[in-house]
Motif scaffolding. Structure first.
Motif, mmCIF file in Angstrom:
data_model
loop_
_atom_site.group_PDB
_atom_site.id
_atom_site.type_symbol
_atom_site.label_atom_id
_atom_site.label_comp_id
_atom_site.label_asym_id
_atom_site.label_seq_id
_atom_site.Cartn_x
_atom_site.Cartn_y
_atom_site.Cartn_z
ATOM 1 N N ASN A 15 0.804 -1.225 0.000
ATOM 2 C CA ASN A 15 0.000 0.000 0.000
ATOM 3 C C ASN A 15 0.837 1.275 0.000
ATOM 4 O O ASN A 15 0.334 2.331 0.314
ATOM 5 N N PHE A 18 0.557 6.174 -4.273
ATOM 6 C CA PHE A 18 -0.603 7.053 -4.377
ATOM 7 C C PHE A 18 -1.698 6.258 -5.083
ATOM 8 O O PHE A 18 -1.470 5.704 -6.151
ATOM 9 N N PRO A 19 -2.884 6.169 -4.509
ATOM 10 C CA PRO A 19 -3.933 5.296 -5.038
ATOM 11 C C PRO A 19 -4.561 5.767 -6.347
ATOM 12 O O PRO A 19 -5.225 4.995 -7.023
ATOM 13 N N GLN A 24 -2.482 11.776 -5.997
ATOM 14 C CA GLN A 24 -1.084 12.131 -6.210
ATOM 15 C C GLN A 24 -0.941 13.614 -6.539
ATOM 16 O O GLN A 24 -0.124 14.320 -5.945
ATOM 17 N N THR A 93 -3.812 7.459 2.665
ATOM 18 C CA THR A 93 -2.554 7.651 1.953
ATOM 19 C C THR A 93 -1.534 8.348 2.847
ATOM 20 O O THR A 93 -0.361 7.957 2.901
ATOM 21 N N ASN A 96 -0.135 5.927 5.417
ATOM 22 C CA ASN A 96 0.860 5.031 4.824
ATOM 23 C C ASN A 96 2.190 5.757 4.611
ATOM 24 O O ASN A 96 3.262 5.205 4.872
#
Length: 116
Positions: A15, A18-19, A24, A93, A96
């Motif tokens: 994980n 950036f998803p 991002q 994010t 993480n």
């Protein structure tokens, strides 16, 4: 999209990325702690001092996000105009990224962001 890991670490986290391009685009300017601008196509390295500043930036942003009752964060993108992001995705994010910076500090090494 950009992902990150700890320098000289064999451990790859699932994980640590950036998803979405939107997340991002929203977070990159915010988490820049004074090093040269992120290279989206190569590597950007945050040394130990950078990681400590990053943790402070993240803590400040998390506090700001916790003060809003909104579940969506709206921002102006470069190409698409106004976008909405789930606040929970931004928080996840940041958590993480904070975990990675904390581990880099603990291991006394660098946090490296890998471009596309």
């Amino acid at each position: 999209m950009i992902n990150w890991n700890i320098k000289n670490s064999k451990e790859k986290r699932e994980n640590w990325f950036f998803p979405s391009f939107e997340v991002q685009e929203y977070l990159l300017p915010v988490v820049n702690v004074g090093v040269p601008i992120f290279d989206e196509y190569s590597d950007t390295t945050y040394e130990l001092d950078d990681c400590m500043r990053l943790r402070n930036v993240i803590a400040s942003l998390m506090e700001t996000l916790s003060l809003t009752n909104k579940s969506k964060i709206r921002y102006e993108t470069i190409y698409k105009g106004l976008e909405s992001l789930d606040k929970s995705l931004i928080i996840e994010t940041l958590e993480n990224l904070d975990a990675a910076a904390n581990l880099a500090i603990k291991d006394r090494t660098a946090l490296v962001f890998y471009g596309d």
